[in-house]
Write a protein that holds these residues in place. Structure first.
Motif, PDB file in Angstrom:
ATOM      1  N   ILE A 294     -10.736  11.509  13.401  1.00  0.00           N
ATOM      2  CA  ILE A 294     -10.405  12.068  12.190  1.00  0.00           C
ATOM      3  C   ILE A 294      -9.984  11.100  11.033  1.00  0.00           C
ATOM      4  CG2 ILE A 294      -8.117  12.778  12.583  1.00  0.00           C
ATOM      5  CD1 ILE A 294      -8.152  14.937  10.758  1.00  0.00           C
ATOM      6  N   ILE A 295     -10.557  11.152   9.903  1.00  0.00           N
ATOM      7  CA  ILE A 295     -10.505   9.908   8.920  1.00  0.00           C
ATOM      8  C   ILE A 295      -9.972  10.312   7.696  1.00  0.00           C
ATOM      9  CG2 ILE A 295     -11.550   7.735   8.121  1.00  0.00           C
ATOM     10  CD1 ILE A 295     -13.743   8.084  10.155  1.00  0.00           C
ATOM     11  N   PHE A 296      -9.016   9.720   7.194  1.00  0.00           N
ATOM     12  CA  PHE A 296      -8.488  10.248   5.744  1.00  0.00           C
ATOM     13  C   PHE A 296      -8.873   9.076   4.733  1.00  0.00           C
ATOM     14  CE2 PHE A 296      -5.907  12.072   8.748  1.00  0.00           C
ATOM     15  CZ  PHE A 296      -5.525  13.398   8.368  1.00  0.00           C
ATOM     16  N   LEU A 297      -9.570   9.470   3.613  1.00  0.00           N
ATOM     17  CA  LEU A 297     -10.014   8.481   2.740  1.00  0.00           C
ATOM     18  C   LEU A 297      -9.699   8.896   1.292  1.00  0.00           C
ATOM     19  CD1 LEU A 297     -13.331   8.970   4.393  1.00  0.00           C
ATOM     20  CD2 LEU A 297     -12.406   6.757   4.474  1.00  0.00           C
TER      21      LEU A 297
ATOM     22  N   ALA B  69       2.001  15.009   3.290  1.00  0.00           N
ATOM     23  CA  ALA B  69       1.806  13.998   2.134  1.00  0.00           C
ATOM     24  C   ALA B  69       0.378  13.117   2.160  1.00  0.00           C
ATOM     25  CB  ALA B  69       2.637  13.084   2.185  1.00  0.00           C
ATOM     26  N   LEU B  70       0.038  12.888   3.285  1.00  0.00           N
ATOM     27  CA  LEU B  70      -1.293  12.340   3.696  1.00  0.00           C
ATOM     28  C   LEU B  70      -2.577  13.336   3.218  1.00  0.00           C
ATOM     29  CD1 LEU B  70      -2.878   9.945   4.956  1.00  0.00           C
ATOM     30  CD2 LEU B  70      -2.582  11.103   7.112  1.00  0.00           C
ATOM     31  N   ASP B  71      -2.397  14.525   3.793  1.00  0.00           N
ATOM     32  CA  ASP B  71      -3.465  15.517   3.328  1.00  0.00           C
ATOM     33  C   ASP B  71      -3.535  15.758   2.129  1.00  0.00           C
ATOM     34  OD1 ASP B  71      -4.784  18.312   4.442  1.00  0.00           O
ATOM     35  OD2 ASP B  71      -3.936  18.498   2.607  1.00  0.00           O
TER      36      ASP B  71
ATOM     37  N   ILE C 190     -10.167   3.928   3.789  1.00  0.00           N
ATOM     38  CA  ILE C 190      -9.214   4.398   4.709  1.00  0.00           C
ATOM     39  C   ILE C 190      -7.866   4.197   4.155  1.00  0.00           C
ATOM     40  CG2 ILE C 190      -8.132   4.305   6.909  1.00  0.00           C
ATOM     41  CD1 ILE C 190     -10.872   3.839   8.033  1.00  0.00           C
ATOM     42  N   ILE C 191      -7.020   5.452   3.915  1.00  0.00           N
ATOM     43  CA  ILE C 191      -5.582   5.277   3.594  1.00  0.00           C
ATOM     44  C   ILE C 191      -4.635   5.061   4.666  1.00  0.00           C
ATOM     45  CG2 ILE C 191      -6.213   6.044   1.201  1.00  0.00           C
ATOM     46  CD1 ILE C 191      -5.168   8.825   1.999  1.00  0.00           C
ATOM     47  N   ASN C 192      -3.428   4.739   4.237  1.00  0.00           N
ATOM     48  CA  ASN C 192      -2.377   4.796   5.389  1.00  0.00           C
ATOM     49  C   ASN C 192      -2.682   3.860   6.567  1.00  0.00           C
ATOM     50  OD1 ASN C 192       0.281   5.902   5.335  1.00  0.00           O
ATOM     51  ND2 ASN C 192      -0.461   7.430   6.758  1.00  0.00           N
ATOM     52  N   MET C 193      -3.355   3.019   6.326  1.00  0.00           N
ATOM     53  CA  MET C 193      -3.833   1.897   7.399  1.00  0.00           C
ATOM     54  C   MET C 193      -3.988   2.527   8.556  1.00  0.00           C
ATOM     55  SD  MET C 193      -3.774  -0.935   6.022  1.00  0.00           S
ATOM     56  CE  MET C 193      -3.379  -1.639   4.400  1.00  0.00           C
ATOM     57  N   ASP C 194      -3.373   2.204   9.969  1.00  0.00           N
ATOM     58  CA  ASP C 194      -3.521   2.674  11.365  1.00  0.00           C
ATOM     59  C   ASP C 194      -3.145   4.240  11.187  1.00  0.00           C
ATOM     60  OD1 ASP C 194      -5.170   1.399  13.010  1.00  0.00           O
ATOM     61  OD2 ASP C 194      -3.593   0.647  14.371  1.00  0.00           O
ATOM     62  N   LEU C 195      -2.401   4.732  10.356  1.00  0.00           N
ATOM     63  CA  LEU C 195      -2.134   6.363  10.489  1.00  0.00           C
ATOM     64  C   LEU C 195      -2.803   7.069   9.492  1.00  0.00           C
ATOM     65  CD1 LEU C 195       1.967   5.951  10.433  1.00  0.00           C
ATOM     66  CD2 LEU C 195       0.225   6.052  12.543  1.00  0.00           C
ATOM     67  N   GLY C 196      -4.138   6.255   9.284  1.00  0.00           N
ATOM     68  CA  GLY C 196      -5.174   7.181   8.439  1.00  0.00           C
ATOM     69  C   GLY C 196      -6.211   7.561   9.210  1.00  0.00           C
TER      70      GLY C 196
ATOM     71  N   TYR D 295       0.895  -1.298  -0.053  1.00  0.00           N
ATOM     72  CA  TYR D 295       0.024   0.012   0.086  1.00  0.00           C
ATOM     73  C   TYR D 295       0.879   1.167  -0.036  1.00  0.00           C
ATOM     74  CZ  TYR D 295       0.954   0.552   5.228  1.00  0.00           C
ATOM     75  OH  TYR D 295       1.556   0.754   6.162  1.00  0.00           O
ATOM     76  N   VAL D 296       0.317   2.395  -0.296  1.00  0.00           N
ATOM     77  CA  VAL D 296       1.084   3.670  -0.228  1.00  0.00           C
ATOM     78  C   VAL D 296       1.088   4.174   0.848  1.00  0.00           C
ATOM     79  CG1 VAL D 296       1.054   6.059  -1.165  1.00  0.00           C
ATOM     80  CG2 VAL D 296       0.108   4.281  -2.738  1.00  0.00           C
ATOM     81  N   GLU D 297       2.435   4.328   1.620  1.00  0.00           N
ATOM     82  CA  GLU D 297       2.680   4.861   2.851  1.00  0.00           C
ATOM     83  C   GLU D 297       3.053   6.369   3.046  1.00  0.00           C
ATOM     84  OE1 GLU D 297       5.095   3.400   6.653  1.00  0.00           O
ATOM     85  OE2 GLU D 297       5.304   2.388   5.105  1.00  0.00           O
TER      86      GLU D 297
END
Length: 204
Positions: free
Chosen positions: A150-153, A56-58, A163-169, A48-50
């Motif tokens: 807060i959830i990154f999708l 970068a996540l935002d 959800i992206i970035n696994m537990d860090l998402g 997966y993309v980490e």
């Protein structure tokens, strides 16, 4: 039999029923929690993309929301697909959340506060002759019912928000009063990432 004795008997009976009900409730609740804690968990590696930074996540997230799962994990829809030989092909859970706040969304999106949205989590249940197991990617842990996060999708190839970035998402906001230093030491990377998330979106 006097009226006083009848009244006393009814009171004793009612008290007995109440005690029995409370005992049954506590027993069933304890049994549920015990069974939940004893379900084995299998964690698989995933490609997966980490994202190593909040920027970068935002940047890559298509949708960022603060949301609250409406159902307990056991009551959600767990999907497991297999190959013809029976081996697992893919697995995930469909989690319905109530949107508390939209931080980032596509221009065409019509999401609003109190809307519900079904998202994908990289975790599920499997059952075989050995019993029920929780299966997950990269030790991901599910969103908790009634816990604001807060959830990154981002949309997958089927057009579903995942959800992206696994537990860090995703990060719980219901533990903001808990000092970061009290969190598990083996989660130090997550603690620091969460701290950056809270600062970036002014959630402290």
């Amino acid at each position: 039999m006097t009226f006083g004795k009848i009244k006393l008997g009814i009171t004793v009976l009612a008290a007995g029923i109440l005690v029995a009900f409370v005992t049954l409730f506590l027993t069933s609740t304890h049994a549920f929690r015990s069974s939940e804690l004893t379900i084995p968990k299998i964690s698989l590696e995933a490609t997966y993309v980490e994202y190593g930074t909040v920027d970068a996540l935002d940047s890559d997230a298509e949708l960022i929301v603060i949301g609250t799962p409406l159902k307990d994990f056991d009551d959600r829809q767990h999907i497991v697909t297999t190959f013809d030989d029976g081996n697992i092909q893919d697995f995930y859970t469909l989690t319905e959340i109530k949107i508390n706040k939209v931080i980032k969304a596509p221009e065409a999106a019509t999401l609003a506060v109190d809307d519900s949205l079904t998202i994908i989590e990289p975790i599920s249940y499997i059952e075989n002759v050995e019993g029920k197991k929780k299966i997950t990617y990269e030790d991901y842990t599910e969103l908790k019912q009634n816990q604001k996060s807060i959830i990154f999708l981002k949309k997958n190839t089927q057009g579903q928000y995942s959800i992206i970035n696994m537990d860090l998402g995703k990060f719980s906001l219901d533990t903001l009063s808990q000092p970061l230093s009290t969190l598990a030491k083996n989660q130090d990377p997550k603690v620091e990432f969460r701290k950056s998330i809270l600062e970036r979106y002014d959630l402290k």
